[in-house]
Design an enzyme around this catalytic site. Structure first.
Site, short mmCIF file in Angstrom:
data_model
loop_
_atom_site.label_atom_id
_atom_site.label_comp_id
_atom_site.label_asym_id
_atom_site.label_seq_id
_atom_site.Cartn_x
_atom_site.Cartn_y
_atom_site.Cartn_z
N HIS A 69 0.84 -1.20 0.00
CA HIS A 69 0.00 0.00 0.00
C HIS A 69 0.87 1.24 0.00
O HIS A 69 2.07 1.17 0.29
CB HIS A 69 -0.88 0.01 1.25
CG HIS A 69 -0.07 0.24 2.50
ND1 HIS A 69 0.57 -0.79 3.16
CD2 HIS A 69 0.27 1.38 3.16
CE1 HIS A 69 1.24 -0.29 4.18
NE2 HIS A 69 1.09 1.03 4.22
N THR A 71 0.71 4.64 2.07
CA THR A 71 0.04 5.34 3.18
C THR A 71 -0.21 6.81 2.81
O THR A 71 0.70 7.47 2.30
CB THR A 71 0.92 5.32 4.45
OG1 THR A 71 1.25 3.97 4.77
CG2 THR A 71 0.23 5.97 5.64
N HIS A 153 5.23 6.55 -1.07
CA HIS A 153 6.02 5.34 -1.35
C HIS A 153 5.22 4.09 -1.03
O HIS A 153 4.18 4.16 -0.36
CB HIS A 153 7.27 5.34 -0.46
CG HIS A 153 6.91 5.10 0.97
ND1 HIS A 153 6.44 6.10 1.80
CD2 HIS A 153 6.88 3.97 1.72
CE1 HIS A 153 6.16 5.60 2.98
NE2 HIS A 153 6.41 4.31 2.96
N THR A 155 6.21 0.47 0.79
CA THR A 155 7.24 -0.34 1.45
C THR A 155 7.20 -1.75 0.87
O THR A 155 6.16 -2.41 0.90
CB THR A 155 6.99 -0.40 2.97
OG1 THR A 155 7.10 0.91 3.51
CG2 THR A 155 8.01 -1.32 3.66
O1 ACK Z 1 5.18 1.44 4.93
P1 ACK Z 1 4.37 2.46 5.55
O2 ACK Z 1 4.02 3.69 4.82
O3 ACK Z 1 4.97 2.83 6.99
O4 ACK Z 1 3.04 1.79 6.07
C1 ACK Z 1 3.08 1.52 7.45
C2 ACK Z 1 1.78 1.85 8.11
O5 ACK Z 1 1.89 3.16 8.61
C3 ACK Z 1 1.40 0.89 9.25
O6 ACK Z 1 2.45 0.83 10.16
C4 ACK Z 1 3.18 3.67 8.36
N1 ACK Z 1 3.61 4.39 9.55
C5 ACK Z 1 3.87 3.89 10.79
N2 ACK Z 1 4.20 4.87 11.64
C6 ACK Z 1 4.16 6.04 10.94
C7 ACK Z 1 4.41 7.41 11.25
N3 ACK Z 1 4.75 7.79 12.48
N4 ACK Z 1 4.27 8.32 10.27
C8 ACK Z 1 3.92 7.95 9.03
N5 ACK Z 1 3.67 6.69 8.65
C9 ACK Z 1 3.79 5.74 9.60
C10 ACK Z 1 4.06 2.50 8.03
#
Ligand code: ACK
Length: 218
Positions: A69, A71, A153, A155
């Site tokens: 995904h 975010t 992005h 992951t």
């Molecule tokens: O890979 P990502 O974008 O990085 O997707 C996961 C998702 O939320 C579930 O963990 C993102 N994520 C986790 N903590 C944060 C944060 N503090 N700020 C922005 N994105 C986050 C994580």
């Protein structure tokens, strides 16, 4: 009460359709498989291993982290700043469960994460919280001067004991650095080295990924 605490998701984002997840996953694996055989990569192997002469199998080095995904807003079930404002935003409500085509324009690798850079359209940027890059300034100095949407992005994998939040920070860090020379023309595109184990491949042909805008509760 406990109900109101769980009324917001862990995060909102664009979720890749399962057929597209396979395609993106395979492309990433092909890239990693080739990258660790390149002389240019081997020259900087200590970035990954800490010692020269040691080899690294990048396919084994990273582990997948759940559903692919991009975010848009990390809400942390309402505990994150701006979470309820985001959920109430009419644009978020309007596009909830709508289909979007994301354009993946680069793949990047660091000793911590592997990910895909997403280049958002003006319409997609309406779902992107405008202060994301400014709020990343504390973690990655220079982020605040990058264009809005720079952190977008997917992951694709994380090294042992690394959390997926690191992927967006690694991307921002690469984007704040001066663009290095092309070290290798690969089938998929041009590979650049940014020091300290940071590599980015600009895709010759961006990958078009069908997604659904939704949220994840976990
Ligand atoms: O890979 P990502 O974008 O990085 O997707 C996961 C998702 O939320 C579930 O963990 C993102 N994520 C986790 N903590 C944060 C944060 N503090 N700020 C922005 N994105 C986050 C994580």
């Amino acid at each position: 009460g406990p109900l109101s605490e769980t009324s917001l998701p862990l995060y909102f984002g664009w979720f890749l359709f399962s057929s597209v997840q396979d395609k993106v996953g395979c492309t990433a694996m092909d890239f990693l498989k080739t990258l660790d055989t390149l002389e240019a990569f081997k020259k900087h192997i200590t970035d990954f291993t800490g010692q020269a002469e040691k080899e690294v199998d990048l396919e084994q080095y990273f582990e997948a982290k759940g559903v692919l995904h991009c975010t848009t807003k990390f809400c942390d079930y309402g505990k994150a700043d701006g979470a309820s404002e985001y959920a109430k935003n009419p644009v978020v409500k309007k596009f909830y469960s709508a289909v979007f085509e994301l354009s993946l324009t680069a793949l990047f690798v660091t000793p911590r994460t592997v990910g895909a850079r997403v280049s958002l359209t003006d319409e997609q940027l309406k779902l992107w919280p405008a202060d994301t890059e400014k709020e990343s300034e504390a973690d990655v100095p220079g982020s605040a001067s990058l264009p809005v949407g720079s952190r977008a992005h997917i992951t694709l994998g994380c090294a042992k004991d690394v959390e997926p939040v690191q992927t967006g920070l690694d991307l921002l860090q690469i984007l704040t650095l001066p663009q290095g020379e092309v070290v290798e023309e690969m089938e998929l595109g041009s590979l650049r080295y940014y020091g300290e184990g940071r590599w980015m491949l600009s895709l010759r042909e961006p990958i078009c990924a069908a997604t659904c805008f939704s949220s994840f509760y976990g």
